[in-house]
Design an enzyme around this catalytic site. Sequence first.
Site, PDB file in Angstrom:
ATOM      1  NE  ARG A  18    -125.826 -90.699 -16.873  1.00  0.00           N
ATOM      2  CZ  ARG A  18    -125.107 -89.584 -16.730  1.00  0.00           C
ATOM      3  NH1 ARG A  18    -124.822 -89.139 -15.506  1.00  0.00           N
ATOM      4  NH2 ARG A  18    -124.644 -88.930 -17.745  1.00  0.00           N
ATOM      5  N   GLY A  19    -130.448 -92.715 -14.823  1.00  0.00           N
ATOM      6  CA  GLY A  19    -130.445 -93.920 -13.998  1.00  0.00           C
ATOM      7  C   GLY A  19    -131.590 -93.984 -13.001  1.00  0.00           C
ATOM      8  CB  ILE A  20    -131.706 -95.602  -9.652  1.00  0.00           C
ATOM      9  CG1 ILE A  20    -131.294 -97.020 -10.103  1.00  0.00           C
ATOM     10  CG2 ILE A  20    -132.688 -95.685  -8.491  1.00  0.00           C
ATOM     11  CD1 ILE A  20    -130.495 -97.815  -9.053  1.00  0.00           C
ATOM     12  CG  ASP A  39    -126.511 -85.700 -11.860  1.00  0.00           C
ATOM     13  OD1 ASP A  39    -127.096 -86.787 -11.657  1.00  0.00           O
ATOM     14  OD2 ASP A  39    -125.324 -85.641 -12.276  1.00  0.00           O
ATOM     15  CG  ASP A  65    -119.504 -82.579  -6.668  1.00  0.00           C
ATOM     16  OD1 ASP A  65    -119.826 -83.343  -5.737  1.00  0.00           O
ATOM     17  OD2 ASP A  65    -118.448 -82.704  -7.301  1.00  0.00           O
ATOM     18  CB  VAL A  66    -123.903 -84.540  -3.236  1.00  0.00           C
ATOM     19  CG1 VAL A  66    -125.216 -84.456  -4.005  1.00  0.00           C
ATOM     20  CG2 VAL A  66    -123.124 -85.803  -3.600  1.00  0.00           C
ATOM     21  CG  ASN A  92    -130.300 -91.959  -6.719  1.00  0.00           C
ATOM     22  OD1 ASN A  92    -130.496 -93.167  -6.631  1.00  0.00           O
ATOM     23  ND2 ASN A  92    -129.801 -91.400  -7.815  1.00  0.00           N
ATOM     24  CE1 TYR A 158    -121.301 -97.847  -4.935  1.00  0.00           C
ATOM     25  CE2 TYR A 158    -121.735-100.088  -4.197  1.00  0.00           C
ATOM     26  CZ  TYR A 158    -122.176 -98.906  -4.780  1.00  0.00           C
ATOM     27  OH  TYR A 158    -123.483 -98.795  -5.195  1.00  0.00           O
ATOM     28  CE  LYS A 162    -123.892 -96.770  -2.462  1.00  0.00           C
ATOM     29  NZ  LYS A 162    -124.838 -95.648  -2.679  1.00  0.00           N
TER      30      LYS A 162
HETATM   31  N1  LIG Z   1    -127.504 -99.730 -10.370  1.00  0.00           N
HETATM   32  C1  LIG Z   1    -127.431-100.581  -9.373  1.00  0.00           C
HETATM   33  O1  LIG Z   1    -127.525-101.804  -9.571  1.00  0.00           O
HETATM   34  C2  LIG Z   1    -127.234-100.112  -7.964  1.00  0.00           C
HETATM   35  C3  LIG Z   1    -127.133-101.092  -6.975  1.00  0.00           C
HETATM   36  C4  LIG Z   1    -126.979-100.701  -5.646  1.00  0.00           C
HETATM   37  C5  LIG Z   1    -126.935 -99.362  -5.329  1.00  0.00           C
HETATM   38  N2  LIG Z   1    -127.030 -98.425  -6.315  1.00  0.00           N
HETATM   39  C6  LIG Z   1    -126.983 -97.017  -5.898  1.00  0.00           C
HETATM   40  O2  LIG Z   1    -128.109 -96.316  -6.434  1.00  0.00           O
HETATM   41  C7  LIG Z   1    -127.743 -94.967  -6.737  1.00  0.00           C
HETATM   42  C8  LIG Z   1    -128.042 -94.662  -8.215  1.00  0.00           C
HETATM   43  O3  LIG Z   1    -127.296 -95.569  -9.026  1.00  0.00           O
HETATM   44  P1  LIG Z   1    -127.380 -95.624 -10.624  1.00  0.00           P
HETATM   45  O4  LIG Z   1    -127.154 -97.035 -11.001  1.00  0.00           O
HETATM   46  O5  LIG Z   1    -128.565 -94.891 -11.114  1.00  0.00           O
HETATM   47  O6  LIG Z   1    -126.017 -94.818 -10.970  1.00  0.00           O
HETATM   48  P2  LIG Z   1    -125.624 -93.961 -12.290  1.00  0.00           P
HETATM   49  O7  LIG Z   1    -124.130 -93.907 -12.268  1.00  0.00           O
HETATM   50  O8  LIG Z   1    -126.297 -94.508 -13.485  1.00  0.00           O
HETATM   51  O9  LIG Z   1    -126.212 -92.509 -11.964  1.00  0.00           O
HETATM   52  C9  LIG Z   1    -125.718 -91.789 -10.852  1.00  0.00           C
HETATM   53  C10 LIG Z   1    -125.980 -90.314 -11.037  1.00  0.00           C
HETATM   54  O10 LIG Z   1    -125.387 -89.645  -9.904  1.00  0.00           O
HETATM   55  C11 LIG Z   1    -124.662 -88.531 -10.374  1.00  0.00           C
HETATM   56  N3  LIG Z   1    -123.566 -88.198  -9.460  1.00  0.00           N
HETATM   57  C12 LIG Z   1    -122.419 -88.885  -9.263  1.00  0.00           C
HETATM   58  N4  LIG Z   1    -121.633 -88.231  -8.409  1.00  0.00           N
HETATM   59  C13 LIG Z   1    -122.294 -87.103  -8.048  1.00  0.00           C
HETATM   60  C14 LIG Z   1    -121.986 -86.014  -7.203  1.00  0.00           C
HETATM   61  N5  LIG Z   1    -120.820 -85.942  -6.559  1.00  0.00           N
HETATM   62  N6  LIG Z   1    -122.904 -85.037  -7.049  1.00  0.00           N
HETATM   63  C15 LIG Z   1    -124.083 -85.088  -7.709  1.00  0.00           C
HETATM   64  N7  LIG Z   1    -124.422 -86.089  -8.556  1.00  0.00           N
HETATM   65  C16 LIG Z   1    -123.532 -87.084  -8.713  1.00  0.00           C
HETATM   66  C17 LIG Z   1    -124.144 -88.935 -11.740  1.00  0.00           C
HETATM   67  O11 LIG Z   1    -123.793 -87.794 -12.535  1.00  0.00           O
HETATM   68  C18 LIG Z   1    -125.315 -89.731 -12.292  1.00  0.00           C
HETATM   69  O12 LIG Z   1    -126.231 -88.903 -12.994  1.00  0.00           O
HETATM   70  C19 LIG Z   1    -126.263 -94.838  -6.363  1.00  0.00           C
HETATM   71  O13 LIG Z   1    -126.156 -94.330  -5.044  1.00  0.00           O
HETATM   72  C20 LIG Z   1    -125.771 -96.268  -6.414  1.00  0.00           C
HETATM   73  O14 LIG Z   1    -124.623 -96.461  -5.604  1.00  0.00           O
HETATM   74  C21 LIG Z   1    -127.175 -98.765  -7.614  1.00  0.00           C
END
Ligand SMILES: NC(=O)c1ccc[n+]([C@@H]2O[C@H](COP(=O)([O-])OP(=O)(O)OC[C@H]3O[C@@H](n4cnc5c(N)ncnc54)[C@H](O)[C@@H]3O)[C@@H](O)[C@H]2O)c1
Length: 263
Positions: A18-20, A39, A65-66, A92, A158, A162
């Site tokens: 999902r997400g980014i 994921d 799970d990473v 990611n 966090y 990072k």
């Molecule tokens: N959304 C933002 O504004 C933002 C800002 C700065 C950094 N980030 C970084 O960008 C990345 C993506 O963020 P997002 O907003 O899409 O987050 P999200 O929570 O929407 O999605 C994260 C995905 O990572 C997966 N995940 C979590 N732990 C895991 C693990 N141990 N092993 C495998 N998969 C795992 C989750 O199941 C999920 O599908 C992250 O590293 C986050 O810290 C996001």
Amino acid sequence: MTHHRFEGKVVAITGAARGIGRGIAERFAGEGASVVLADREELVMDTASSIREEFGAEAIGVVCDVTDEAAVAAFAEATDDRFGRLDVLVNNAGAITIAPLDELTLEAWDRVLRVNTTGAFLCAKAAVPLMRRGGRGGVIINAASGQARQGFIYTPHYAASKFGVVGLTQSLAKELAKDQIRVNAYCPGIVGSDMWDYNDREWGRLLGDYGPGELMAEWVSNIPLGRPGSNDDVANLLLFLASDEAAYITGQSINIDGGMFMS
Ligand SMILES: NC(=O)c1ccc[n+]([C@@H]2O[C@H](COP(=O)([O-])OP(=O)(O)OC[C@H]3O[C@@H](n4cnc5c(N)ncnc54)[C@H](O)[C@@H]3O)[C@@H](O)[C@H]2O)c1
């Protein structure tokens, strides 16, 4: 319009259900890459099949799970079995929790460091032998954050994780340059996602009386470019960093945040 900039390349993305991460996988698939989506959630299998259908791309999902070294080894093996090469790894996957110091447990601290920082180390360690074996070099791109520039309140774990990603990125960039493997990081500011829904709710609760979306709107109002980031904003940077146009860029952590941070 379809592009074929990454035809013949194999790109693995963690946290891609999902997400980014999903947005990144879609854009690489749209540019002709074969993609491996990892994921920890089963949802990743559905995401991979949607990408196959939508882009006609080769896409596989791997539940991984990473933080689990054996699962990460299986993820690299699945990539090798299916495609026989790996060109780009995007670390990611990320996790956040928000809590005042008195309520921040050691368990939450360890978990966030383990997913965000240790997970990137484990995936890089498993991916590099595949990249080396091909003799074509490779690219590793790690998710950092605006919180790798400045720690925000109630998230010391966090922020530490990072900032740690930036250090890992620099150190690996130096070690792997001889293998023509470039290592860079991206620092998103505010991108709408499940993570941000959680942030909006929890920071909103701890910082005062914010309704749903209000805290995010207040923070976005301080972004010079005046809007939150999108998955595509982030993916555009990654497509560039993964391409030969970025052949002279390594060890960098690049803000992709509409000007939220300028150093
Ligand atoms: N959304 C933002 O504004 C933002 C800002 C700065 C950094 N980030 C970084 O960008 C990345 C993506 O963020 P997002 O907003 O899409 O987050 P999200 O929570 O929407 O999605 C994260 C995905 O990572 C997966 N995940 C979590 N732990 C895991 C693990 N141990 N092993 C495998 N998969 C795992 C989750 O199941 C999920 O599908 C992250 O590293 C986050 O810290 C996001």
